[in-house]
Design an enzyme around this catalytic site. Structure first.
Site, PDB file in Angstrom:
ATOM      1  N   HIS A  65      37.630  47.380  46.423  1.00  0.00           N
ATOM      2  CA  HIS A  65      39.457  47.634  46.054  1.00  0.00           C
ATOM      3  C   HIS A  65      39.435  48.247  44.801  1.00  0.00           C
ATOM      4  O   HIS A  65      39.488  47.507  43.806  1.00  0.00           O
ATOM      5  CB  HIS A  65      39.796  46.186  46.239  1.00  0.00           C
ATOM      6  CG  HIS A  65      38.121  45.248  45.764  1.00  0.00           C
ATOM      7  ND1 HIS A  65      38.005  44.607  44.839  1.00  0.00           N
ATOM      8  CD2 HIS A  65      38.196  43.795  46.571  1.00  0.00           C
ATOM      9  CE1 HIS A  65      37.503  43.624  44.301  1.00  0.00           C
ATOM     10  NE2 HIS A  65      37.935  43.356  44.921  1.00  0.00           N
ATOM     11  N   ASN A  94      40.226  46.906  41.079  1.00  0.00           N
ATOM     12  CA  ASN A  94      40.077  45.159  40.810  1.00  0.00           C
ATOM     13  C   ASN A  94      38.967  44.230  40.894  1.00  0.00           C
ATOM     14  O   ASN A  94      37.603  45.663  41.606  1.00  0.00           O
ATOM     15  CB  ASN A  94      41.513  44.494  41.932  1.00  0.00           C
ATOM     16  CG  ASN A  94      42.673  45.631  42.397  1.00  0.00           C
ATOM     17  OD1 ASN A  94      42.859  45.456  43.483  1.00  0.00           O
ATOM     18  ND2 ASN A  94      42.720  44.807  40.480  1.00  0.00           N
ATOM     19  N   GLY A  95      38.395  43.972  39.720  1.00  0.00           N
ATOM     20  CA  GLY A  95      36.759  43.234  39.996  1.00  0.00           C
ATOM     21  C   GLY A  95      36.509  44.832  39.122  1.00  0.00           C
ATOM     22  O   GLY A  95      35.068  45.088  39.572  1.00  0.00           O
ATOM     23  N   ASP A 140      49.041  45.829  48.154  1.00  0.00           N
ATOM     24  CA  ASP A 140      49.861  44.452  47.969  1.00  0.00           C
ATOM     25  C   ASP A 140      51.835  44.204  46.940  1.00  0.00           C
ATOM     26  O   ASP A 140      52.473  43.546  46.662  1.00  0.00           O
ATOM     27  CB  ASP A 140      49.493  43.528  48.269  1.00  0.00           C
ATOM     28  CG  ASP A 140      48.479  42.984  46.846  1.00  0.00           C
ATOM     29  OD1 ASP A 140      48.546  43.642  46.257  1.00  0.00           O
ATOM     30  OD2 ASP A 140      48.325  42.012  46.709  1.00  0.00           O
ATOM     31  N   HIS A 160      48.318  43.552  43.641  1.00  0.00           N
ATOM     32  CA  HIS A 160      46.623  43.761  42.697  1.00  0.00           C
ATOM     33  C   HIS A 160      46.679  45.232  42.102  1.00  0.00           C
ATOM     34  O   HIS A 160      46.190  45.841  41.158  1.00  0.00           O
ATOM     35  CB  HIS A 160      45.519  44.021  43.513  1.00  0.00           C
ATOM     36  CG  HIS A 160      44.995  42.845  44.325  1.00  0.00           C
ATOM     37  ND1 HIS A 160      46.018  41.795  45.154  1.00  0.00           N
ATOM     38  CD2 HIS A 160      44.299  42.466  44.036  1.00  0.00           C
ATOM     39  CE1 HIS A 160      45.433  40.344  45.549  1.00  0.00           C
ATOM     40  NE2 HIS A 160      43.854  41.238  44.592  1.00  0.00           N
ATOM     41  N   ASP A 214      42.080  42.555  52.006  1.00  0.00           N
ATOM     42  CA  ASP A 214      41.416  41.623  50.738  1.00  0.00           C
ATOM     43  C   ASP A 214      42.215  39.976  51.481  1.00  0.00           C
ATOM     44  O   ASP A 214      42.429  39.758  50.574  1.00  0.00           O
ATOM     45  CB  ASP A 214      41.000  42.105  49.600  1.00  0.00           C
ATOM     46  CG  ASP A 214      40.699  41.063  49.165  1.00  0.00           C
ATOM     47  OD1 ASP A 214      40.006  40.552  49.393  1.00  0.00           O
ATOM     48  OD2 ASP A 214      41.123  41.258  47.527  1.00  0.00           O
ATOM     49  N   LEU A 237      43.605  36.523  40.414  1.00  0.00           N
ATOM     50  CA  LEU A 237      43.674  36.856  41.978  1.00  0.00           C
ATOM     51  C   LEU A 237      42.409  36.156  42.728  1.00  0.00           C
ATOM     52  O   LEU A 237      40.940  37.017  42.555  1.00  0.00           O
ATOM     53  CB  LEU A 237      43.992  38.317  42.212  1.00  0.00           C
ATOM     54  CG  LEU A 237      46.058  38.593  40.972  1.00  0.00           C
ATOM     55  CD1 LEU A 237      46.496  40.179  41.286  1.00  0.00           C
ATOM     56  CD2 LEU A 237      46.509  37.845  41.667  1.00  0.00           C
ATOM     57  N   ALA A 238      42.588  36.132  43.689  1.00  0.00           N
ATOM     58  CA  ALA A 238      42.114  35.366  44.269  1.00  0.00           C
ATOM     59  C   ALA A 238      42.328  36.382  46.190  1.00  0.00           C
ATOM     60  O   ALA A 238      42.577  35.394  46.760  1.00  0.00           O
ATOM     61  CB  ALA A 238      41.947  33.710  44.930  1.00  0.00           C
TER      62      ALA A 238
END
Length: 385
Positions: free
Chosen positions: A218, A221-222, A250, A253, A276, A310-311
């Protein structure tokens, strides 16, 4: 939800069929014995037909990063709950998927891998993705930082042994001790090494890619943010032709412009859309457990309880496809490549699925003019609730 009535012999007609060569208006797809036998336009072969009324006919989606759906997570030891999670995404057109696991202590994770391996062997999912525990605590996201650890050889070998050849991808933060050796070991064992949840500099990314890392988990992100004087993992991975980039499309993200810029730079051969998704996908708002952490889903957006991180997502691949075209400006052919063709090739499944061409499994989705699924076929059988 399940496949209904077994494989059918039918020719789907009257559609806009997306093939590797482009779009066939007034196209048709002939399905016999669970496989695609021919694809063409205008006059179909003799035999039973089903008119799709001008809808789009695209390959079944391939999701290489998904944690669950339908209220269930792939961490469950109950095979029926895992089947329910996979079925929730099948309803939305995902005919092939990896089951992603979040960070847990290695013995617990090995047990989860061992349980999932049986379902890979049964064909419920195509393989296992380990998103952790070899991640950076500085960029842990919805992973418990107390569990994260360097990828020592003993830990990597224990997880691969538990998988019996079913572990297909492992995400690693390349700045961790032992990471480059671990990446090389994964690749030597036929496993995709991915880079993610990382605070690495651009200089730390290169040795990991040289060792065989070929996926960006991803992208954006992260990860350490992109900076004009320190491109970090985002710039290094996006600009390296050896790396395929995952994008969570989505519209939460990533901004549509970010998706478009990344997809345009990486191109069709390096862009993959992923969900994800967590258990909440297709199950609605509420409170969920993700790797031992409490996650609250409000208006379809999962965040860690008590914070804004975000999870995962509640995305399904049909929505990712639609978002890519409608909001991000990709054309339908580009979206097909990012949701089916490229991920299938990445998993080594190009001879089985990912395109509408003769000889491949009859995995396909019929979309209406608004790109919403009307029918899903998996290995020649219609998918029904």
């Amino acid at each position: 939800m399940s496949t209904w009535g077994g494989p059918v012999d039918v020719t789907l007609t009257g559609g806009r069929v997306v093939t590797p060569e482009g779009v066939l208006d007034r196209g048709w797809v002939a399905v016999r014995d669970g496989r695609i036998t021919a694809v063409g336009r205008d006059s179909p072969p003799e035999g039973p037909t089903t008119d799709v009324g001008g809808g789009w006919v695209v390959p079944g989606f391939v999701d290489i990063h998904c944690h669950g759906g339908g209220g269930e997570a792939f961490t469950s030891a109950d095979p029926e709950r895992v089947r329910k999670a996979a079925a929730a995404h099948l309803q939305h057109g995902t005919t092939t998927m990896l089951a992603s696991l979040v960070s847990r202590p290695v013995p617990e994770l090995a047990d989860q891998v061992s349980a999932l391996a049986e379902l890979v062997e049964d064909g419920v999912v195509a393989g296992i993705h380990l998103e952790g525990p070899f991640l950076s605590a500085a960029r842990c996201g919805a992973h418990d930082p107390a569990i994260l650890r360097p990828p020592e050889r003993s830990a990597v070998d224990a997880l691969l042994k538990a998988g019996r050849g079913t572990v297909r991808m492992v995400t690693v933060a390349p700045e961790l001790e032992h990471s480059v050796d671990a990446i090389a070991r994964l690749v030597d064992n036929g496993v995709l090494a991915a880079i993610g949840h990382t605070d690495a500099t651009a200089a730390q990314i290169r040795p990991a890619v040289d060792a065989g890392a070929s996926v960006a988990t991803h992208l954006f992100n992260g990860m350490r943010p992109l900076h004009h004087r320190e491109p970090g993992p985002i710039g290094a991975l996006l600009d390296d032709d050896r790396v395929t980039v995952e994008l969570i499309c989505d519209l939460v993200h990533l901004h549509p412009t970010t998706v478009r810029l990344a997809a345009r730079h990486a191109g069709a051969d390096r862009t993959v859309l992923v969900t994800d998704a967590i258990a909440a996908a297709g199950a609605g708002d509420g409170v969920y457990d993700v790797g031992g952490l409490e996650v609250r889903v409000v208006d379809g957006v999962p965040t860690l309880a008590g914070g804004a991180a975000l999870a995962g997502s509640t995305l399904t691949m049909d929505a990712a496809f639609r978002n890519a075209v409608v909001a991000c400006g990709l054309d339908v052919v580009e979206a097909v490549r990012a949701t089916a063709t490229r991920p299938a090739r990445l998993l080594g499944l190009a001879d089985r699925t990912g395109e509408l061409r003769a000889g491949l499994a009859a995995d396909l989705v019929v979309l209406d003019a608004d790109l919403r699924p009307q029918e899903v076929m998996s290995k020649g059988s219609w998918v029904k609730d």
